[in-house]
Scaffold this motif. Structure first.
Motif, PDB file in Angstrom:
ATOM      1  N   LYS A  14     -39.315 123.578 -28.427  1.00 21.04           N
ATOM      2  CA  LYS A  14     -40.710 123.147 -28.361  1.00 21.04           C
ATOM      3  C   LYS A  14     -41.363 123.400 -29.720  1.00 21.04           C
ATOM      4  O   LYS A  14     -41.290 124.511 -30.250  1.00 21.04           O
ATOM      5  CB  LYS A  14     -41.450 123.893 -27.260  1.00 21.04           C
ATOM      6  N   SER A  47     -45.756 127.761 -27.681  1.00 22.71           N
ATOM      7  CA  SER A  47     -46.379 127.734 -26.350  1.00 22.71           C
ATOM      8  C   SER A  47     -47.690 126.957 -26.373  1.00 22.71           C
ATOM      9  O   SER A  47     -48.424 126.950 -25.379  1.00 22.71           O
ATOM     10  CB  SER A  47     -46.642 129.171 -25.878  1.00 22.71           C
ATOM     11  N   ALA A  48     -47.986 126.280 -27.474  1.00 16.58           N
ATOM     12  CA  ALA A  48     -49.227 125.514 -27.583  1.00 16.58           C
ATOM     13  C   ALA A  48     -49.246 124.370 -26.572  1.00 16.58           C
ATOM     14  O   ALA A  48     -48.205 123.816 -26.209  1.00 16.58           O
ATOM     15  CB  ALA A  48     -49.382 124.969 -29.000  1.00 16.58           C
ATOM     16  N   ALA A  49     -50.442 124.004 -26.142  1.00 17.06           N
ATOM     17  CA  ALA A  49     -50.584 122.954 -25.136  1.00 17.06           C
ATOM     18  C   ALA A  49     -50.039 121.617 -25.628  1.00 17.06           C
ATOM     19  O   ALA A  49     -49.570 120.795 -24.826  1.00 17.06           O
ATOM     20  CB  ALA A  49     -52.054 122.818 -24.735  1.00 17.06           C
ATOM     21  N   ASP A  50     -50.092 121.382 -26.943  1.00 16.57           N
ATOM     22  CA  ASP A  50     -49.624 120.109 -27.485  1.00 16.57           C
ATOM     23  C   ASP A  50     -48.190 120.175 -28.011  1.00 16.57           C
ATOM     24  O   ASP A  50     -47.727 119.243 -28.675  1.00 16.57           O
ATOM     25  CB  ASP A  50     -50.557 119.636 -28.599  1.00 16.57           C
ATOM     26  N   SER A  96     -44.824 122.742 -32.341  1.00 15.51           N
ATOM     27  CA  SER A  96     -46.207 122.319 -32.585  1.00 15.51           C
ATOM     28  C   SER A  96     -46.482 122.415 -34.078  1.00 15.51           C
ATOM     29  O   SER A  96     -45.751 123.089 -34.821  1.00 15.51           O
ATOM     30  CB  SER A  96     -47.205 123.165 -31.798  1.00 15.51           C
ATOM     31  N   THR A 134     -44.287 119.755 -28.293  1.00 16.12           N
ATOM     32  CA  THR A 134     -43.368 118.737 -27.806  1.00 16.12           C
ATOM     33  C   THR A 134     -41.932 119.196 -27.998  1.00 16.12           C
ATOM     34  O   THR A 134     -41.630 119.984 -28.894  1.00 16.12           O
ATOM     35  CB  THR A 134     -43.574 117.404 -28.542  1.00 16.12           C
TER      36      THR A 134
END
Length: 534
Positions: free
Chosen positions: A28, A167-170, A30, A172
């Motif tokens: 993941k 762990s950021a909401a955006d 960001s 990917t």
């Protein structure tokens, strides 16, 4: 959380990690804010400076033109933090001379170079990552010429800080290059963490892994329509579109290694969904149907597996043992209209094909993470992870819990999850079988069979000079009343390797993922071991 218990949520909290090369991982990601000022040159050249050059805007791009008989250049410094990882992207267009792009710690780009492409002969989008070594890093843009009036053009320049295992909401999920010494925390496509990837050193013996049009890829069957046809699994536009021949599959090969070999590549269906790997043997193929996620074998002694990596791409893996293959002198990859290989009769139409990217050939019976190559083979260095437990180890009693998977389908290697000296092997197995155990210097205590490719939870609980129990996936495996010295051995050698035999070991790697390792400074009950490993 009870007394004398410490909780650490990130692999970097206590672990010392190193790797002497970069490596790819599906994690993941960001990104921070844009660090380049005016990288799109919509109206002017503001934010950019020049030395012995004139900067102008031509067709919405930056033109860097020599001002006099000297190597002129344009440059911009941007704020960075030493030790942080940054990603960059830039479009470079040769003008009447070839273009040059450098990234470094001074305006000339030569100090502590992060990137240097000094011979850009055709329009290209350059991307990559670098680790900052200063508070200001510079782009330097120029031509290869020192002739007055010579020029090159540049556009869409970007630099952003990268956060891995974000762990950021955006955030990917992306197959992304991790620079030296950056640990790889991998994820499944559904976003579930697989854990810290620990691998031994491996070499990709295919050259030009992302460009099947290069001369090293031999074969006249079928054509390469484009090497920039589609977004590849790493987010760049380097997916190869390959087209079959008439009544002929698409096939390209390189010299093999003449030993047990594993071929892997990424593929995405277009009109055709069948892709394959092939050795010299006519029946020596493994074929993958990307539409149905099914696999067929030209010989039952071969093996294959395929893993979805997102956006319709699959990583396809084929293993060819020499005992069965007979000849691995050449190794091919290709596309067909149905199940088969290079030499299987074909009714391909000559206009349809599929996408291929990231080819890899390894001299081992299983595949490891992707290693990019260009005009030479490339080696990914081994992962070294360790933790010093001297500040909190209890020599009288303790319990260890690990959740992990590993790759070794033929049981060819010794595999370790957690170990210090030879007398403090907490979780490991020996080559030749899949039985895992713990070892305290005098005797081993078994966990039973732990199969390659599956996720397991193992636990061992010890009361020094008294008893020991092991558990696997909710079941007690062994309980012994014995004078065990595991905890005192760890106290004597407290630097424990994660995913290796010892902190200095250059082999005996896990070649898998460690999702978690938990330590309790007491001997938990067998019932608690069952609960924790369920």
């Amino acid at each position: 959380m009870g007394v004398n218990t410490k909780s650490f949520d990130n692999a970097s909290d206590m672990i010392t990690f190193s790797r002497a090369s970069g490596g790819y991982g599906l994690t993941k990601v960001s990104y921070g804010p844009e660090l380049v000022t005016n990288g799109t040159f919509d109206t002017d050249t503001s934010g950019w400076s020049a030395l012995n050059a004139v900067l102008t805007i031509v067709s919405g791009a930056l033109r860097v033109e020599n001002d006099g008989a000297s190597f002129g250049y344009g440059y911009q410094g941007f704020e960075t933090e030493a030790g942080k990882v940054y990603t960059f992207s830039i479009d470079a267009f040769p003008g009447n001379q070839n273009a040059v792009v450098r990234i470094g710690d001074n305006s000339y780009g030569a100090l502590n170079k992060k990137f240097d492409n000094s011979l850009i002969t055709s329009p290209v989008t350059l991307t990559g990552q670098f680790v900052a070594t200063a508070t200001t890093t510079f782009f330097r843009l120029s031509t290869t010429s020192n002739v007055d009036g010579d020029y090159a053009n540049f556009d869409n320049i970007s630099v952003k800080e990268v956060t891995y295992n974000s762990s950021a909401a955006d955030a990917t999920l992306k197959l992304i290059y991790h620079p030296n010494d950056v640990p790889r925390i991998e994820y499944d496509l559904d976003g579930t963490a697989k854990g810290l990837l620990v691998e031994g050193a491996r070499t990709n013996s295919y050259k030009y892994s992302e460009d099947l049009s290069e001369y090293v890829w031999v074969g006249s069957s079928g054509t390469i329509s484009s090497i920039n046809a589609i977004t590849s699994p790493d987010g760049n536009s380097t997916g190869n579109l390959v087209i079959t021949g008439v009544n002929d599959p698409f096939s390209r090969r390189q010299n093999g290694l003449g030993v047990d070999s594993t071929i892997s590549f990424y593929a995405k269906a277009q009109e055709y969904s069948f892709v394959f790997a092939n050795n010299d043997n006519g029946a020596g193929w493994v074929c993958f149907d990307l539409a149905t996620e099914s696999i067929a074998l030209g010989n039952n002694g071969f093996s294959g597996e395929m893993t979805a990596v997102g956006n319709g791409w699959y990583r396809c893996v084929a293993t060819f043992p020499m005992l069965i293959a007979g000849n691995n002198a050449h190794m091919a990859i290709g596309v067909r209209e149905n199940f088969g290989g290079t030499y299987t009769a074909s009714s391909a139409n000559g206009t349809s094909g599929a996408y291929i990217w990231g080819a890899q050939m390894e001299a081992d019976p299983f595949a490891t993470s992707y290693i990019k190559t260009e005009n030479a083979t490339a080696t990914r260095a081994l992962d070294l992870a360790e933790i010093n437990v001297s500040n909190f180890i209890n020599k009288s009693a303790g319990t260890f819990l690990a959740t992990f998977n590993y790759s070794d389908p033929t049981n060819a290697d010794n595999n370790y999850v957690f170990s210090g000296s030879s007398n403090a092997r907490v979780f490991y197995n020996n080559a030749g079988n899949s039985v895992w155990q713990t070892y305290d210097g005098s005797a081993g205590t078994t966990f039973g069979a732990v199969d390659s490719g599956e996720v397991y939870k193992l636990a061992v609980a010890v009361k020094t000079d008294s008893n020991i129990s092991t558990a696997k996936n909710g079941t007690i495996q062994t309980t012994r009343t014995v004078n065990t010295a595991l905890m005192t051995s760890i106290e004597a050698y407290p630097l424990l390797a994660i995913g290796g035999a010892s902190s200095s070991s250059s082999y005996q790697k896990l070649n898998g993922h460690i999702k978690s390792i938990t330590y309790y400074p007491r001997r938990l009950t067998d019932a608690q071991l069952q609960e924790l490993t369920t």
